[in-house]
Design an enzyme around this catalytic site. Structure first.
Site, PDB file in Angstrom:
ATOM      1  N   ASP A  28      45.598  53.325  34.375  1.00 40.48           N
ATOM      2  CA  ASP A  28      44.221  53.768  34.996  1.00 40.48           C
ATOM      3  C   ASP A  28      44.900  53.211  36.860  1.00 40.48           C
ATOM      4  O   ASP A  28      45.216  53.903  37.518  1.00 40.48           O
ATOM      5  CB  ASP A  28      42.878  53.008  35.417  1.00 40.48           C
ATOM      6  CG  ASP A  28      42.060  53.543  36.487  1.00 40.48           C
ATOM      7  OD1 ASP A  28      42.185  54.289  36.746  1.00 40.48           O
ATOM      8  OD2 ASP A  28      41.078  52.697  36.409  1.00 40.48           O
ATOM      9  N   ASP A  41      47.397  55.438  40.094  1.00 37.35           N
ATOM     10  CA  ASP A  41      47.152  55.828  41.027  1.00 37.35           C
ATOM     11  C   ASP A  41      48.473  55.522  41.928  1.00 37.35           C
ATOM     12  O   ASP A  41      48.664  56.283  42.703  1.00 37.35           O
ATOM     13  CB  ASP A  41      46.439  54.147  41.833  1.00 37.35           C
ATOM     14  CG  ASP A  41      44.914  55.141  41.580  1.00 37.35           C
ATOM     15  OD1 ASP A  41      45.157  55.982  40.514  1.00 37.35           O
ATOM     16  OD2 ASP A  41      44.054  55.113  42.547  1.00 37.35           O
ATOM     17  N   TYR A  74      37.861  49.140  29.186  1.00 42.71           N
ATOM     18  CA  TYR A  74      36.890  49.616  29.676  1.00 42.71           C
ATOM     19  C   TYR A  74      35.552  49.807  28.479  1.00 42.71           C
ATOM     20  O   TYR A  74      34.665  50.223  28.809  1.00 42.71           O
ATOM     21  CB  TYR A  74      37.081  50.648  30.098  1.00 42.71           C
ATOM     22  CG  TYR A  74      38.329  50.424  31.419  1.00 42.71           C
ATOM     23  CD1 TYR A  74      38.189  49.289  32.024  1.00 42.71           C
ATOM     24  CD2 TYR A  74      38.670  51.368  32.682  1.00 42.71           C
ATOM     25  CE1 TYR A  74      39.179  48.710  33.333  1.00 42.71           C
ATOM     26  CE2 TYR A  74      39.515  51.755  33.273  1.00 42.71           C
ATOM     27  CZ  TYR A  74      39.481  50.424  33.486  1.00 42.71           C
ATOM     28  OH  TYR A  74      40.673  50.359  34.910  1.00 42.71           O
ATOM     29  N   ASP A  94      53.921  45.572  34.803  1.00 40.47           N
ATOM     30  CA  ASP A  94      53.951  44.513  36.760  1.00 40.47           C
ATOM     31  C   ASP A  94      55.553  45.099  36.895  1.00 40.47           C
ATOM     32  O   ASP A  94      55.869  45.738  37.736  1.00 40.47           O
ATOM     33  CB  ASP A  94      54.405  42.694  35.944  1.00 40.47           C
ATOM     34  CG  ASP A  94      54.936  41.969  34.740  1.00 40.47           C
ATOM     35  OD1 ASP A  94      55.740  43.182  33.837  1.00 40.47           O
ATOM     36  OD2 ASP A  94      55.199  40.832  34.926  1.00 40.47           O
ATOM     37  N   LYS A  98      52.003  44.844  27.558  1.00 40.41           N
ATOM     38  CA  LYS A  98      52.028  43.644  28.337  1.00 40.41           C
ATOM     39  C   LYS A  98      52.670  42.719  26.771  1.00 40.41           C
ATOM     40  O   LYS A  98      51.633  41.586  26.827  1.00 40.41           O
ATOM     41  CB  LYS A  98      51.052  42.820  29.184  1.00 40.41           C
ATOM     42  CG  LYS A  98      50.561  41.863  30.188  1.00 40.41           C
ATOM     43  CD  LYS A  98      52.446  41.327  30.681  1.00 40.41           C
ATOM     44  CE  LYS A  98      52.367  40.006  31.227  1.00 40.41           C
ATOM     45  NZ  LYS A  98      53.560  39.837  32.339  1.00 40.41           N
TER      46      LYS A  98
HETATM   47  C1  IPM Z   1      40.461  57.451  36.723  1.00 37.81           C
HETATM   48  C2  IPM Z   1      38.962  56.455  37.921  1.00 37.81           C
HETATM   49  C3  IPM Z   1      37.789  56.131  36.583  1.00 37.81           C
HETATM   50  C4  IPM Z   1      38.611  55.512  35.616  1.00 37.81           C
HETATM   51  C5  IPM Z   1      37.087  55.428  37.522  1.00 37.81           C
HETATM   52  C6  IPM Z   1      35.907  56.074  38.529  1.00 37.81           C
HETATM   53  C7  IPM Z   1      35.804  55.054  36.122  1.00 37.81           C
HETATM   54  O1  IPM Z   1      39.722  56.064  38.339  1.00 37.81           O
HETATM   55  O2  IPM Z   1      39.578  58.233  36.700  1.00 37.81           O
HETATM   56  O3  IPM Z   1      41.173  57.071  37.164  1.00 37.81           O
HETATM   57  O4  IPM Z   1      39.143  54.489  35.914  1.00 37.81           O
HETATM   58  O5  IPM Z   1      39.492  55.485  34.452  1.00 37.81           O
HETATM   59 MG    MG Z   2      41.081  55.303  38.130  1.00 40.70          MG
END
Ligand code: IPM
Ligand code: MG
Length: 358
Positions: free
Chosen positions: A247, A251, A142, A223, A191
């Site tokens: 990231d 989720d 990033y 993975d 990885k």
């Molecule tokens: C998170 C979000 C952010 C990230 C985005 C919105 C840039 O997905 O905090 O996980 O990728 O860090």
């Molecule tokens: Mg995120």
């Protein structure tokens, strides 16, 4: 005691969930005789609309002068067509993390037992989930060099996954420390069968492990880790990984807690730490009093614990959330038949009351 908290509601559901956490914090302040001074700032699309930039100088200054930052969410369709470097996600969130030196992002995935049925996975699999994802936050893909260029045949674009050994070491060290304070197991996710950054990562982990003989270190490919997280989440305690992996897997881990609306986070490493729910601005439900404020309220609990060392107050909030869920109150994302549907405000008020009474 007196603490200054920068409050950045941001976009979408941000301005609805943030006031819920603020009112809970105010109640905590009264209960413990601590004065919280809240100062609001603009960030994300909301700041673009007023200042033409997603992270105005004033906002960054406000954060730097505060003891902690509470952030809602940024981004939305209105700003999606801006060039990547100007979008709220990069120009506000990534810039804020980098600007404040917040290299470590702590994302605990905990399943409140009342929410076992809100999780799409089987009860036997998810029951008792209590893990923590530690995500490196200011390096890697990033933040590496990005470019897009015309060529004779079309275009070429690249993002660079780059890490220094110092960056790797400081996040891994925190991983070992966090594991030491919990169940003493650290899973280092990489990885290493493909990526050279991962090989440096793995070697660094091996080296540091010698300083933490009481912590069990295991390596896991990313993975495989995605699969293991939904196959058997109870095997995990602390998982540490680079930015992009964290990231994605955080989720995924949010599903284990019943909803992405349940996962709080703390970003630390600089002078001022930042607390935010892991979910986004959810423009589809914004302005409808539907959003789940619990991830933000639980982020406030993390603030009390980490920034202000108010462990009991943090527990008060977590217990209050537990109580309200046990009583059967649910926002739409965690609603099941037989429970009571409430809106964002009502949920915030229920938790606030439970903190006051608790
Ligand atoms: C998170 C979000 C952010 C990230 C985005 C919105 C840039 O997905 O905090 O996980 O990728 O860090
Ligand atoms: Mg995120």
């Amino acid at each position: 005691m007196r603490y200054k908290i920068a409050v950045l509601p941001g976009d979408g559901i941000g301005p609805e969930i943030i006031p819920q956490a603020v009112k809970v914090l105010k109640t905590v302040g009264k209960k413990y005789g601590v004065q919280f001074e809240f100062k609001e700032g603009l960030v994300g699309g909301a700041a673009i609309d007023v200042y033409g930039t997603a992270l105005p100088e004033e906002t960054l200054k406000l954060c730097e002068e505060s003891q902690a930052v509470l952030l809602g969410a940024v981004g939305g369709p209105k700003w999606d067509s801006l060039p990547p470097a100007q979008r709220p996600e990069t120009a506000a969130l990534l810039a804020l993390r980098k600007g404040l030196g917040l290299y470590a992002n702590i994302r605990p995935a905990y399943l409140f037992s009342a929410l076992v049925d809100s999780c799409p996975l089987k009860k036997e699999v998810v029951e008792g989930t209590d893990l923590l994802i530690l995500r490196e936050l200011t390096g890697g893909l990033y933040f590496g060099e990005k470019k897009r260029q015309r060529t004779d045949t079309g275009e070429v674009a690249w993002d660079t996954l780059i890490y220094t050994s110092e960056e790797i070491e400081r996040i891994l060290r925190l991983g070992f420390e966090l594991a030491r304070a919990r169940r003493k197991k650290l899973t280092s996710v990489d990885k290493a069968n493909v990526l050279i950054t991962s090989r440096l990562w793995r070697e660094t982990a091996e080296r540091l492990a010698q300083e933490y003989p009481d912590v069990e270190l295991e390596h896991m490919y990313v993975d495989n880790c995605a699969m293991q997280l939904i196959r058997n989440p109870r095997q995990f305690d602390v998982l540490v990984m680079e930015n992009t992996f964290g990231d994605i897997l955080s989720d995924l881990a949010s599903v284990l807690s019943g909803s992405i609306g349940m996962l709080p986070s703390a970003s630390i490493g600089g002078q001022t730490a930042l607390y935010e729910p892991i979910h986004g601005s959810a423009p589809d439900i914004a302005g409808q009093n539907k959003a789940n404020p619990l991830a933000t309220i639980l982020s406030a609990a993390m603030m009390l614990r980490i920034s202000f060392k108010m462990e009991q107050a943090a527990r008060d909030i977590e217990n209050a959330v537990n109580k309200v869920l046990e009583q059967g109150y649910r926002t739409a994302d965690i609603f099941r038949e037989g429970t009571t549907l409430v809106g964002t405000e009502e949920m915030g008020e229920l938790v606030r009351q439970a903190v006051e009474e608790g």
